[in-house]
Design a protein around this motif. Structure first.
Motif, PDB file in Angstrom:
ATOM      1  N   UNK A 172      23.764  15.785 -11.456  1.00  0.00           N
ATOM      2  CA  UNK A 172      22.774  15.474 -10.428  1.00  0.00           C
ATOM      3  C   UNK A 172      23.307  14.447  -9.444  1.00  0.00           C
ATOM      4  N   UNK A 173      24.139  13.509  -9.952  1.00  0.00           N
ATOM      5  CA  UNK A 173      24.698  12.501  -9.058  1.00  0.00           C
ATOM      6  C   UNK A 173      25.689  13.110  -8.067  1.00  0.00           C
ATOM      7  N   UNK A 174      26.404  14.181  -8.484  1.00  0.00           N
ATOM      8  CA  UNK A 174      27.387  14.820  -7.616  1.00  0.00           C
ATOM      9  C   UNK A 174      26.767  15.825  -6.666  1.00  0.00           C
ATOM     10  N   UNK A 175      25.507  16.169  -6.815  1.00  0.00           N
ATOM     11  CA  UNK A 175      24.865  17.189  -6.007  1.00  0.00           C
ATOM     12  C   UNK A 175      24.472  16.658  -4.647  1.00  0.00           C
ATOM     13  N   UNK A 176      23.898  17.517  -3.822  1.00  0.00           N
ATOM     14  CA  UNK A 176      23.499  17.108  -2.474  1.00  0.00           C
ATOM     15  C   UNK A 176      22.327  16.137  -2.524  1.00  0.00           C
ATOM     16  N   UNK A 177      22.189  15.287  -1.502  1.00  0.00           N
ATOM     17  CA  UNK A 177      21.073  14.331  -1.485  1.00  0.00           C
ATOM     18  C   UNK A 177      19.754  15.065  -1.327  1.00  0.00           C
ATOM     19  N   UNK A 178      18.669  14.508  -1.782  1.00  0.00           N
ATOM     20  CA  UNK A 178      17.365  15.166  -1.671  1.00  0.00           C
ATOM     21  C   UNK A 178      16.942  15.315  -0.214  1.00  0.00           C
ATOM     22  N   UNK A 179      16.173  16.374   0.037  1.00  0.00           N
ATOM     23  CA  UNK A 179      15.686  16.637   1.380  1.00  0.00           C
ATOM     24  C   UNK A 179      14.689  15.563   1.805  1.00  0.00           C
ATOM     25  N   UNK A 180      14.761  15.115   3.091  1.00  0.00           N
ATOM     26  CA  UNK A 180      13.774  14.121   3.554  1.00  0.00           C
ATOM     27  C   UNK A 180      12.401  14.768   3.666  1.00  0.00           C
ATOM     28  N   UNK A 181      11.340  14.007   3.584  1.00  0.00           N
ATOM     29  CA  UNK A 181       9.996  14.573   3.690  1.00  0.00           C
ATOM     30  C   UNK A 181       9.727  15.099   5.093  1.00  0.00           C
ATOM     31  N   UNK A 182       8.971  16.191   5.147  1.00  0.00           N
ATOM     32  CA  UNK A 182       8.621  16.775   6.444  1.00  0.00           C
ATOM     33  C   UNK A 182       7.637  15.880   7.181  1.00  0.00           C
ATOM     34  N   UNK A 183       7.636  15.989   8.510  1.00  0.00           N
ATOM     35  CA  UNK A 183       6.802  15.135   9.349  1.00  0.00           C
ATOM     36  C   UNK A 183       5.655  15.948   9.939  1.00  0.00           C
ATOM     37  N   UNK A 184       4.490  15.311  10.037  1.00  0.00           N
ATOM     38  CA  UNK A 184       3.337  15.942  10.664  1.00  0.00           C
ATOM     39  C   UNK A 184       3.396  15.751  12.179  1.00  0.00           C
ATOM     40  N   UNK A 185       2.502  16.418  12.886  1.00  0.00           N
ATOM     41  CA  UNK A 185       2.442  16.273  14.346  1.00  0.00           C
ATOM     42  C   UNK A 185       2.163  14.842  14.748  1.00  0.00           C
ATOM     43  N   UNK A 186       1.309  14.159  13.982  1.00  0.00           N
ATOM     44  CA  UNK A 186       0.996  12.765  14.300  1.00  0.00           C
ATOM     45  C   UNK A 186       2.228  11.887  14.150  1.00  0.00           C
ATOM     46  N   UNK A 187       3.035  12.130  13.129  1.00  0.00           N
ATOM     47  CA  UNK A 187       4.240  11.339  12.937  1.00  0.00           C
ATOM     48  C   UNK A 187       5.271  11.617  14.041  1.00  0.00           C
ATOM     49  N   UNK A 188       5.364  12.896  14.440  1.00  0.00           N
ATOM     50  CA  UNK A 188       6.281  13.236  15.543  1.00  0.00           C
ATOM     51  C   UNK A 188       5.830  12.558  16.835  1.00  0.00           C
ATOM     52  N   UNK A 189       4.528  12.587  17.111  1.00  0.00           N
ATOM     53  CA  UNK A 189       4.012  11.938  18.317  1.00  0.00           C
ATOM     54  C   UNK A 189       4.295  10.446  18.282  1.00  0.00           C
ATOM     55  N   UNK A 190       4.158   9.817  17.127  1.00  0.00           N
ATOM     56  CA  UNK A 190       4.445   8.384  17.008  1.00  0.00           C
ATOM     57  C   UNK A 190       5.931   8.111  17.207  1.00  0.00           C
ATOM     58  N   UNK A 191       6.765   9.032  16.716  1.00  0.00           N
ATOM     59  CA  UNK A 191       8.214   8.846  16.865  1.00  0.00           C
ATOM     60  C   UNK A 191       8.645   8.859  18.342  1.00  0.00           C
ATOM     61  N   UNK A 192       8.079   9.784  19.106  1.00  0.00           N
ATOM     62  CA  UNK A 192       8.466   9.900  20.521  1.00  0.00           C
ATOM     63  C   UNK A 192       7.582   9.061  21.444  1.00  0.00           C
ATOM     64  N   UNK A 193       6.485   8.488  20.884  1.00  0.00           N
ATOM     65  CA  UNK A 193       5.595   7.711  21.731  1.00  0.00           C
ATOM     66  C   UNK A 193       4.802   8.568  22.684  1.00  0.00           C
ATOM     67  N   UNK A 194       4.347   9.734  22.228  1.00  0.00           N
ATOM     68  CA  UNK A 194       3.599  10.656  23.071  1.00  0.00           C
ATOM     69  C   UNK A 194       2.306  11.005  22.384  1.00  0.00           C
TER      70      UNK A 194
END
Length: 234
Positions: A172-194
Motif C-alpha cells: 500500500x505504501x508503494x501504490x499510487x496516492x489516494x484520489x483527492x476529494x471531489x469539489x462541489x459547485x460552491x467550492x469551485x465558485x469559492x476557489x475562483x471567487x465567482x
C-alpha cells in the motif's frame, strides 16, 4: 400434591406435635418443683430446638431434638402414672434437657448461614476481547489474567499480525496516492471567487468539466481537472 399443600401439612403436623408434647413437658417441670413461669421454659427450649432441626434438617440434630422431646414425654407420663417417683436421677435427666437444646439450637443458627454462603458458587466473568483482540478472563477476588493470543506476540511484545498483513501494508505504501476529494459547485465558485451561476455558465460553454454527478444530481468537479485562474478567465 402441590408444594403449598406439602408446606401446610408439615406446618400442621409440627404445630400439633409441639402443642401435644408441650403440655406434658410443662407438667413435668411443675411436678419437679418449678414455678409456672420457669416451667414454661422447658417446652419452649425443646420446641425451639426441634423447629430449628427440622428447618435446617440436620440428621444428627433432628434425631437428637426428637430424642430430647421423647425423653421428656417418657419422664412426664411415667411420673404421672406413678411408675417412677421424683428422684435425683429424674431431676438430673430433666435438668440436662434445656442446656443440650440451648447448645444445639445456637449451633444450628450459627453454622447454617455460613454453610449456605459457602455453598453458593462464585460467579464467573465471561472473557471480553479488548481493543487489541486479546481475550481476558478473570474471577472476582483474583488478579489472574489469561491472554489467548500471548503466543502470537513478537519478542518486543507487539502482537503478530495475520499472514499477509505486513506485506499488504508495504504494498500500500508503494501504490499510487489516494484520489483527492471531489469539489462541489460552491467550492469551485469559492476557489475562483465567482458566483455559482457563473460556474454553471462556464460548464455550459466548456470552460469547466463536470467529473460526475452525485445522488442529488449535483455537479462534482475533480480538482486536478480544473484550469488555473488565468486560463479560465481568459
Amino acid at each position: 400434591m402441590t408444594n403449598d399443600s406439602g408446606v401446610w401439612i408439615r406446618r400442621a403436623s409440627t404445630a400439633a406435635g409441639l402443642a401435644y408434647t408441650a403440655i406434658a413437658e410443662y407438667e413435668l417441670a411443675r411436678r419437679l418443683g418449678a414455678a409456672p413461669a420457669i416451667a414454661a421454659m422447658l417446652p419452649i427450649s425443646i420446641d425451639c430446638y426441634v423447629v430449628a432441626a427440622l428447618k435446617w434438617f440436620r440428621a444428627l440434630d433432628v434425631f437428637l431434638s426428637l430424642a430430647l422431646m421423647g425423653a421428656a414425654q417418657v419422664c412426664a407420663h411415667a411420673l404421672d402414672a406413678g411408675v417412677v417417683t421424683v428422684s435425683l436421677d429424674l431431676v438430673a435427666v430433666v435438668s440436662l434437657l434445656v442446656p443440650i437444646a440451648l447448645w444445639r439450637t445456637h449451633a444450628l443458627a450459627r453454622q447454617t448461614p455460613r454453610d449456605a454462603e459457602d455453598a453458593v458458587p462464585s460467579p464467573t466473568v465471561p472473557s471480553v476481547p479488548d481493543e487489541k483482540g486479546l481475550r481476558t478472563a478473570s474471577t472476582p477476588g483474583t488478579d489472574e489474567v489469561t491472554l489467548d493470543r500471548l503466543d502470537e506476540q513478537d519478542a518486543d511484545g507487539t502482537p503478530e499480525l495475520p499472514p499477509g498483513t505486513q506485506q499488504d501494508a508495504a504494498d500500500a505504501d508503494d501504490g499510487p496516492p489516494p484520489e483527492p476529494p471531489l469539489m462541489t459547485s460552491a467550492q469551485v465558485a469559492e476557489r475562483y471567487g465567482i458566483a455559482m451561476s457563473t460556474v454553471r455558465t462556464w460548464v455550459d460553454v466548456g470552460r469547466l468539466t463536470v467529473h460526475t454527478k452525485d445522488a442529488r444530481n449535483r455537479s462534482l468537479f475533480h480538482p486536478d481537472a480544473l484550469p488555473e485562474q488565468e486560463a479560465v478567465r481568459s
